[in-house]
Design a protein around this motif. Sequence first.
Motif, PDB file in Angstrom:
ATOM      1  N   LEU A   3      37.488  22.990  34.165  1.00  0.00           N
ATOM      2  CA  LEU A   3      36.960  24.473  34.388  1.00  0.00           C
ATOM      3  C   LEU A   3      35.629  24.679  33.537  1.00  0.00           C
ATOM      4  CD1 LEU A   3      37.352  27.196  35.843  1.00  0.00           C
ATOM      5  CD2 LEU A   3      39.027  27.642  34.118  1.00  0.00           C
ATOM      6  N   VAL A   4      35.698  24.143  32.581  1.00  0.00           N
ATOM      7  CA  VAL A   4      34.171  24.113  31.670  1.00  0.00           C
ATOM      8  C   VAL A   4      33.151  23.766  32.446  1.00  0.00           C
ATOM      9  CG1 VAL A   4      33.119  23.600  29.643  1.00  0.00           C
ATOM     10  CG2 VAL A   4      35.588  24.209  29.533  1.00  0.00           C
ATOM     11  N   ASP A   5      33.224  22.901  33.372  1.00  0.00           N
ATOM     12  CA  ASP A   5      31.997  22.421  34.117  1.00  0.00           C
ATOM     13  C   ASP A   5      31.787  22.839  35.514  1.00  0.00           C
ATOM     14  OD1 ASP A   5      32.245  20.021  32.331  1.00  0.00           O
ATOM     15  OD2 ASP A   5      33.908  19.014  33.594  1.00  0.00           O
ATOM     16  N   LEU A   6      32.581  23.986  35.745  1.00  0.00           N
ATOM     17  CA  LEU A   6      32.365  24.803  36.923  1.00  0.00           C
ATOM     18  C   LEU A   6      31.464  25.851  36.637  1.00  0.00           C
ATOM     19  CD1 LEU A   6      33.403  25.187  39.860  1.00  0.00           C
ATOM     20  CD2 LEU A   6      34.978  26.899  38.829  1.00  0.00           C
ATOM     21  N   LYS A   7      30.430  26.158  37.362  1.00  0.00           N
ATOM     22  CA  LYS A   7      29.127  27.071  37.173  1.00  0.00           C
ATOM     23  C   LYS A   7      29.712  28.319  37.638  1.00  0.00           C
ATOM     24  CE  LYS A   7      26.195  23.587  36.241  1.00  0.00           C
ATOM     25  NZ  LYS A   7      26.248  23.337  35.145  1.00  0.00           N
ATOM     26  N   ASP A   8      29.050  29.406  37.024  1.00  0.00           N
ATOM     27  CA  ASP A   8      29.431  30.779  37.121  1.00  0.00           C
ATOM     28  C   ASP A   8      29.318  31.071  38.700  1.00  0.00           C
ATOM     29  OD1 ASP A   8      29.976  31.253  34.454  1.00  0.00           O
ATOM     30  OD2 ASP A   8      28.322  32.275  34.118  1.00  0.00           O
ATOM     31  N   GLY A   9      30.326  31.887  39.425  1.00  0.00           N
ATOM     32  CA  GLY A   9      30.174  32.162  40.656  1.00  0.00           C
ATOM     33  C   GLY A   9      30.736  31.136  41.932  1.00  0.00           C
ATOM     34  N   ASN A  10      31.251  29.793  41.092  1.00  0.00           N
ATOM     35  CA  ASN A  10      31.535  28.870  41.888  1.00  0.00           C
ATOM     36  C   ASN A  10      33.201  28.839  42.125  1.00  0.00           C
ATOM     37  OD1 ASN A  10      29.264  28.113  42.734  1.00  0.00           O
ATOM     38  ND2 ASN A  10      28.871  26.339  41.308  1.00  0.00           N
ATOM     39  N   SER A  11      33.640  28.306  43.034  1.00  0.00           N
ATOM     40  CA  SER A  11      35.074  28.456  42.969  1.00  0.00           C
ATOM     41  C   SER A  11      35.485  26.840  43.324  1.00  0.00           C
ATOM     42  CB  SER A  11      35.624  29.114  44.555  1.00  0.00           C
ATOM     43  OG  SER A  11      35.473  30.311  44.329  1.00  0.00           O
ATOM     44  N   ALA A  12      36.857  26.527  42.978  1.00  0.00           N
ATOM     45  CA  ALA A  12      37.547  25.115  42.951  1.00  0.00           C
ATOM     46  C   ALA A  12      39.014  25.234  43.029  1.00  0.00           C
ATOM     47  CB  ALA A  12      37.081  24.464  41.793  1.00  0.00           C
ATOM     48  N   LYS A  13      39.557  24.450  43.252  1.00  0.00           N
ATOM     49  CA  LYS A  13      41.033  24.262  43.026  1.00  0.00           C
ATOM     50  C   LYS A  13      41.706  23.434  42.077  1.00  0.00           C
ATOM     51  CE  LYS A  13      42.702  21.654  46.071  1.00  0.00           C
ATOM     52  NZ  LYS A  13      43.278  20.684  47.405  1.00  0.00           N
ATOM     53  N   ILE A  14      42.811  24.226  41.417  1.00  0.00           N
ATOM     54  CA  ILE A  14      43.376  23.701  40.437  1.00  0.00           C
ATOM     55  C   ILE A  14      44.058  22.375  40.540  1.00  0.00           C
ATOM     56  CG2 ILE A  14      45.119  24.003  38.456  1.00  0.00           C
ATOM     57  CD1 ILE A  14      44.529  27.046  38.661  1.00  0.00           C
ATOM     58  N   LYS A  37      43.461  28.357  44.185  1.00  0.00           N
ATOM     59  CA  LYS A  37      41.873  28.517  44.070  1.00  0.00           C
ATOM     60  C   LYS A  37      41.531  29.333  42.928  1.00  0.00           C
ATOM     61  CE  LYS A  37      37.974  30.754  46.462  1.00  0.00           C
ATOM     62  NZ  LYS A  37      37.748  31.667  47.657  1.00  0.00           N
ATOM     63  N   ILE A  38      40.529  29.118  42.112  1.00  0.00           N
ATOM     64  CA  ILE A  38      39.989  29.684  41.019  1.00  0.00           C
ATOM     65  C   ILE A  38      38.690  29.663  41.081  1.00  0.00           C
ATOM     66  CG2 ILE A  38      39.921  27.569  39.630  1.00  0.00           C
ATOM     67  CD1 ILE A  38      40.986  29.241  37.270  1.00  0.00           C
ATOM     68  N   THR A  39      38.151  31.191  40.684  1.00  0.00           N
ATOM     69  CA  THR A  39      36.712  31.294  40.818  1.00  0.00           C
ATOM     70  C   THR A  39      36.116  31.428  39.168  1.00  0.00           C
ATOM     71  OG1 THR A  39      37.014  32.144  43.036  1.00  0.00           O
ATOM     72  CG2 THR A  39      34.674  32.665  41.778  1.00  0.00           C
ATOM     73  N   ARG A  40      35.105  30.927  38.822  1.00  0.00           N
ATOM     74  CA  ARG A  40      34.593  31.073  37.562  1.00  0.00           C
ATOM     75  C   ARG A  40      33.614  32.367  37.868  1.00  0.00           C
ATOM     76  NH1 ARG A  40      32.060  27.155  32.896  1.00  0.00           N
ATOM     77  NH2 ARG A  40      30.927  28.623  31.936  1.00  0.00           N
ATOM     78  N   VAL A  41      33.709  33.501  37.300  1.00  0.00           N
ATOM     79  CA  VAL A  41      33.176  34.618  37.361  1.00  0.00           C
ATOM     80  C   VAL A  41      32.136  34.933  36.402  1.00  0.00           C
ATOM     81  CG1 VAL A  41      33.059  37.068  37.286  1.00  0.00           C
ATOM     82  CG2 VAL A  41      35.074  35.959  38.151  1.00  0.00           C
ATOM     83  N   LYS A  42      32.226  34.562  35.106  1.00  0.00           N
ATOM     84  CA  LYS A  42      31.132  34.747  33.822  1.00  0.00           C
ATOM     85  C   LYS A  42      31.516  33.963  32.790  1.00  0.00           C
ATOM     86  CE  LYS A  42      28.187  38.188  32.239  1.00  0.00           C
ATOM     87  NZ  LYS A  42      26.751  37.991  32.478  1.00  0.00           N
ATOM     88  N   SER A  43      30.717  33.398  32.045  1.00  0.00           N
ATOM     89  CA  SER A  43      30.780  32.887  30.724  1.00  0.00           C
ATOM     90  C   SER A  43      30.176  33.858  29.410  1.00  0.00           C
ATOM     91  CB  SER A  43      30.383  31.484  30.868  1.00  0.00           C
ATOM     92  OG  SER A  43      28.879  31.493  31.073  1.00  0.00           O
ATOM     93  N   GLY A  44      30.800  33.659  28.461  1.00  0.00           N
ATOM     94  CA  GLY A  44      30.293  34.312  27.251  1.00  0.00           C
ATOM     95  C   GLY A  44      29.175  33.463  26.682  1.00  0.00           C
ATOM     96  N   PRO A  45      28.567  34.040  25.395  1.00  0.00           N
ATOM     97  CA  PRO A  45      27.612  33.378  24.753  1.00  0.00           C
ATOM     98  C   PRO A  45      28.061  31.600  24.783  1.00  0.00           C
ATOM     99  CG  PRO A  45      27.921  35.428  23.923  1.00  0.00           C
ATOM    100  CD  PRO A  45      29.227  35.179  24.938  1.00  0.00           C
ATOM    101  N   SER A  46      27.237  30.947  24.720  1.00  0.00           N
ATOM    102  CA  SER A  46      27.417  29.481  24.496  1.00  0.00           C
ATOM    103  C   SER A  46      28.741  28.884  25.295  1.00  0.00           C
ATOM    104  CB  SER A  46      27.277  29.019  23.279  1.00  0.00           C
ATOM    105  OG  SER A  46      28.307  29.682  22.228  1.00  0.00           O
ATOM    106  N   ASN A  47      29.123  29.653  26.348  1.00  0.00           N
ATOM    107  CA  ASN A  47      30.682  29.198  27.161  1.00  0.00           C
ATOM    108  C   ASN A  47      31.706  29.344  26.042  1.00  0.00           C
ATOM    109  OD1 ASN A  47      29.430  28.722  29.537  1.00  0.00           O
ATOM    110  ND2 ASN A  47      29.252  26.570  29.178  1.00  0.00           N
TER     111      ASN A  47
END
Length: 74
Positions: A3-14, A37-47
């Motif tokens: 999940l750390v590798d997924l970019k903000d706004g993108n979706s994937a499957k667990i 299905k999981i969507t990465r919405v936003k990350s904080g400072p320095s992930n």
Amino acid sequence: MNLVDLKDGNSAKISFVNADDEMLERLYSFGFFVGKKITRVKSGPSNSTIAVELDRSCVILRRDEAAKIEISQI
């Protein structure tokens, strides 16, 4: 890929959750199940934190927690 590798706004499957029993139970209580299905919405400072959407709910995970969630592209 996790999940750390997924970019903000993108979706994937667990595809796998690599955690101890206590963490697994916590993640399951939020709905983190294989095949979801999981969507990465936003990350904080320095992930340091990562907000994800799962079944119309928003959950914020620490980077080390997100790293335990293996994903595959949809």
